[in-house]
Motif scaffolding. Structure first.
Motif, PDB file in Angstrom:
ATOM      1  N   LEU A 257       0.827  -1.205   0.000  1.00 56.00           N
ATOM      2  CA  LEU A 257       0.000   0.000   0.000  1.00 56.00           C
ATOM      3  C   LEU A 257       0.860   1.254   0.000  1.00 56.00           C
ATOM      4  N   LEU A 258       1.823   1.314   0.902  1.00 58.26           N
ATOM      5  CA  LEU A 258       2.646   2.519   1.042  1.00 58.26           C
ATOM      6  C   LEU A 258       3.554   2.736  -0.158  1.00 58.26           C
ATOM      7  N   SER A 259       3.950   1.649  -0.828  1.00 56.94           N
ATOM      8  CA  SER A 259       4.809   1.787  -2.008  1.00 56.94           C
ATOM      9  C   SER A 259       4.021   2.178  -3.251  1.00 56.94           C
ATOM     10  N   GLY A 260       2.678   2.083  -3.159  1.00 51.75           N
ATOM     11  CA  GLY A 260       1.842   2.437  -4.303  1.00 51.75           C
ATOM     12  C   GLY A 260       1.548   1.280  -5.233  1.00 51.75           C
ATOM     13  N   SER A 261       1.994   0.058  -4.870  1.00 53.07           N
ATOM     14  CA  SER A 261       1.741  -1.088  -5.750  1.00 53.07           C
ATOM     15  C   SER A 261       0.402  -1.756  -5.456  1.00 53.07           C
ATOM     16  N   ALA A 262      -0.330  -1.252  -4.457  1.00 47.87           N
ATOM     17  CA  ALA A 262      -1.692  -1.726  -4.195  1.00 47.87           C
ATOM     18  C   ALA A 262      -2.581  -0.514  -3.939  1.00 47.87           C
ATOM     19  N   ASP A 263      -3.749  -0.512  -4.561  1.00 48.91           N
ATOM     20  CA  ASP A 263      -4.702   0.586  -4.364  1.00 48.91           C
ATOM     21  C   ASP A 263      -5.494   0.402  -3.070  1.00 48.91           C
ATOM     22  N   ILE A 264      -5.850  -0.835  -2.776  1.00 50.67           N
ATOM     23  CA  ILE A 264      -6.634  -1.166  -1.585  1.00 50.67           C
ATOM     24  C   ILE A 264      -6.060  -2.436  -0.973  1.00 50.67           C
ATOM     25  N   ILE A 265      -5.950  -2.461   0.338  1.00 50.68           N
ATOM     26  CA  ILE A 265      -5.561  -3.693   1.010  1.00 50.68           C
ATOM     27  C   ILE A 265      -6.621  -4.046   2.049  1.00 50.68           C
ATOM     28  N   ILE A 266      -6.693  -5.316   2.388  1.00 55.74           N
ATOM     29  CA  ILE A 266      -7.501  -5.768   3.523  1.00 55.74           C
ATOM     30  C   ILE A 266      -6.530  -6.412   4.489  1.00 55.74           C
TER      31      ILE A 266
ATOM     32  N   LYS B  57      -4.671   4.653   0.855  1.00 55.12           N
ATOM     33  CA  LYS B  57      -3.923   5.871   1.196  1.00 55.12           C
ATOM     34  C   LYS B  57      -4.798   7.098   0.960  1.00 55.12           C
ATOM     35  N   ARG B  58      -4.643   8.083   1.833  1.00 53.61           N
ATOM     36  CA  ARG B  58      -5.414   9.314   1.683  1.00 53.61           C
ATOM     37  C   ARG B  58      -4.932  10.154   0.498  1.00 53.61           C
ATOM     38  N   ASP B  59      -3.632  10.119   0.210  1.00 51.94           N
ATOM     39  CA  ASP B  59      -3.083  11.021  -0.800  1.00 51.94           C
ATOM     40  C   ASP B  59      -3.037  10.408  -2.198  1.00 51.94           C
ATOM     41  N   ARG B  60      -3.633   9.240  -2.379  1.00 48.93           N
ATOM     42  CA  ARG B  60      -3.604   8.584  -3.684  1.00 48.93           C
ATOM     43  C   ARG B  60      -4.860   8.923  -4.476  1.00 48.93           C
ATOM     44  N   ASP B  61      -4.685   9.274  -5.738  1.00 50.33           N
ATOM     45  CA  ASP B  61      -5.832   9.558  -6.588  1.00 50.33           C
ATOM     46  C   ASP B  61      -6.667   8.291  -6.752  1.00 50.33           C
ATOM     47  N   VAL B  62      -7.975   8.447  -6.656  1.00 53.39           N
ATOM     48  CA  VAL B  62      -8.874   7.295  -6.731  1.00 53.39           C
ATOM     49  C   VAL B  62      -9.658   7.335  -8.025  1.00 53.39           C
ATOM     50  N   GLY B  63      -9.574   6.272  -8.801  1.00 54.56           N
ATOM     51  CA  GLY B  63     -10.346   6.172 -10.026  1.00 54.56           C
ATOM     52  C   GLY B  63     -11.724   5.587  -9.746  1.00 54.56           C
ATOM     53  N   VAL B  64     -12.550   5.566 -10.774  1.00 52.33           N
ATOM     54  CA  VAL B  64     -13.930   5.113 -10.579  1.00 52.33           C
ATOM     55  C   VAL B  64     -13.995   3.623 -10.242  1.00 52.33           C
ATOM     56  N   VAL B  65     -13.074   2.828 -10.779  1.00 57.96           N
ATOM     57  CA  VAL B  65     -13.103   1.393 -10.528  1.00 57.96           C
ATOM     58  C   VAL B  65     -12.666   1.102  -9.091  1.00 57.96           C
ATOM     59  N   ALA B  66     -11.577   1.725  -8.658  1.00 57.55           N
ATOM     60  CA  ALA B  66     -11.122   1.540  -7.281  1.00 57.55           C
ATOM     61  C   ALA B  66     -12.178   2.019  -6.293  1.00 57.55           C
ATOM     62  N   GLN B  67     -12.876   3.108  -6.638  1.00 62.71           N
ATOM     63  CA  GLN B  67     -13.927   3.615  -5.758  1.00 62.71           C
ATOM     64  C   GLN B  67     -15.101   2.642  -5.707  1.00 62.71           C
ATOM     65  N   ALA B  68     -15.427   2.040  -6.841  1.00 62.38           N
ATOM     66  CA  ALA B  68     -16.529   1.072  -6.876  1.00 62.38           C
ATOM     67  C   ALA B  68     -16.204  -0.140  -6.000  1.00 62.38           C
ATOM     68  N   ILE B  69     -14.968  -0.624  -6.078  1.00 59.10           N
ATOM     69  CA  ILE B  69     -14.552  -1.750  -5.240  1.00 59.10           C
ATOM     70  C   ILE B  69     -14.612  -1.356  -3.770  1.00 59.10           C
ATOM     71  N   TRP B  70     -14.096  -0.178  -3.459  1.00 60.82           N
ATOM     72  CA  TRP B  70     -14.086   0.311  -2.076  1.00 60.82           C
ATOM     73  C   TRP B  70     -15.508   0.373  -1.498  1.00 60.82           C
ATOM     74  N   ASP B  71     -16.415   0.962  -2.263  1.00 58.08           N
ATOM     75  CA  ASP B  71     -17.793   1.109  -1.781  1.00 58.08           C
ATOM     76  C   ASP B  71     -18.467  -0.247  -1.598  1.00 58.08           C
ATOM     77  N   ASP B  72     -18.209  -1.178  -2.520  1.00 56.11           N
ATOM     78  CA  ASP B  72     -18.819  -2.510  -2.413  1.00 56.11           C
ATOM     79  C   ASP B  72     -18.259  -3.283  -1.223  1.00 56.11           C
ATOM     80  N   LEU B  73     -16.959  -3.112  -0.953  1.00 60.76           N
ATOM     81  CA  LEU B  73     -16.352  -3.780   0.196  1.00 60.76           C
ATOM     82  C   LEU B  73     -16.996  -3.323   1.492  1.00 60.76           C
ATOM     83  N   ILE B  74     -17.294  -2.019   1.588  1.00 61.36           N
ATOM     84  CA  ILE B  74     -17.955  -1.497   2.779  1.00 61.36           C
ATOM     85  C   ILE B  74     -19.301  -2.197   2.986  1.00 61.36           C
ATOM     86  N   GLY B  75     -19.967  -2.499   1.906  1.00 57.60           N
ATOM     87  CA  GLY B  75     -21.270  -3.153   2.010  1.00 57.60           C
ATOM     88  C   GLY B  75     -21.194  -4.601   2.452  1.00 57.60           C
TER      89      GLY B  75
END
Length: 293
Positions: A136-145, A272-290
């Motif tokens: 995550l911190l290196s930027g090679s992952a957009d989202i981690i669990i 990461k807070r400072d990483r730009d979020v695309g629509v696909v990463a945001q869709a995954i993020w929102d679905d994971l919350i659900g």
């Protein structure tokens, strides 16, 4: 009053000690104490009682802390909204998941997102211990669990995702499994503990449930670890969901070892807070919350 001060207060309350908060936020204990005192001075309220070993919220502190949680949630939502408004569909999204977590909760999400955004390549990997936060911190992952162990809380957005129970087990013929009396750490040092290697590079090495001074056999993944345990060649901790059938059939049994009782590990979805979020990463993020369990 700053957002960082609220993060410090939240860390102290959730960790239970100033030391724990300092370790989570990767700051010195004196810096944590100074930031809390500065917050209390600014608002002219004593938030935490220091009379006992563990700091406790005062009556006023409890009310203030409840509002702090709301503010932090609102800040996270506001940050997510801002990122979404600037989002573009990505060529690739990378998701890294703790090897202790069942894959099933995420597979349906990935399948749905792939159908909606077929042009985006989704990269899914399984990691152990510090390998997750390192990616995550290196930027090679957009989202981690992952757990929040070693995660710089001020740099990430985290949402509780699931709890995983780790059980110490062995084959029923393995000598320490012959009786249920508690075995001391000294007794267990002569028996081989099977452990999974940290998939990180070593810069952020984490360790969990390691017996000091004991014999050890290191493997690369939990599947290999389970097979070795079933073969009676050692003992170790395994996520309960991975061995339900083996426990039911008596192929593995739970051990009673000093300092190695069943442990519940809380996992979070983190970005990461400072990483730009695309629509696909945001869709995954929102679905994971659900799917939070």
């Amino acid at each position: 009053m700053t957002y960082e001060q609220l993060i410090v207060l939240h860390a102290i309350v959730t960790e239970g000690t100033f030391r724990g908060a300092a370790e989570r936020l990767n700051k010195s204990q004196s810096a944590i104490s100074h930031m809390l005192k500065k917050l209390e001075a600014e608002i002219d309220i004593v938030l935490l009682s220091r009379e006992d070993y563990r700091p406790k919220l005062t009556s006023a502190g409890k009310i203030f802390y409840r509002q702090t949680i709301r503010v932090m949630q609102q800040m996270n939502e506001l940050g997510s909204l801002a990122k979404t408004l600037n989002a573009k569909q990505e060529a690739e999204v990378s998701l890294a998941i703790a090897a202790t977590l069942p894959l099933q909760p995420t597979l349906g999400i990935i399948g749905r997102v792939r159908s909606e955004f077929p042009a985006t390549h989704i990269h899914l990997s399984r990691e152990n211990l510090s390998g997750l936060i390192e990616r995550l911190l290196s930027g090679s992952a957009d989202i981690i669990i992952a757990t929040m162990d070693g995660v710089p809380e001020e740099r990430v957005e985290a949402v509780s995702f699931a709890d995983v129970t780790i059980l110490p087990v062995a084959h029923p013929d393995f000598e320490p499994a012959q009786s249920m009396h508690m075995k001391s750490a000294t007794e267990m040092q002569s028996y081989t503990q099977i452990v999974v290697a940290d998939s990180g590079s070593g810069a952020l090495t984490q360790s969990k449930d390691l017996l000091p001074g004991g014999l050890r056999w290191t493997v690369t993944d939990t599947v290999a670890k389970k097979e070795i345990l079933k073969a009676g060649l050692g003992w170790g901790g395994i996520p309960e969901h991975m061995i339900k059938e083996e426990l039911a059939r008596g192929e593995l049994v739970q051990l009673n070892v000093e300092g190695f009782q069943p442990r519940q590990s809380r996992l979070f979805q983190i970005r990461k807070r400072d990483r730009d979020v695309g629509v696909v990463a945001q869709a995954i993020w929102d679905d994971l919350i659900g799917t939070e369990g």
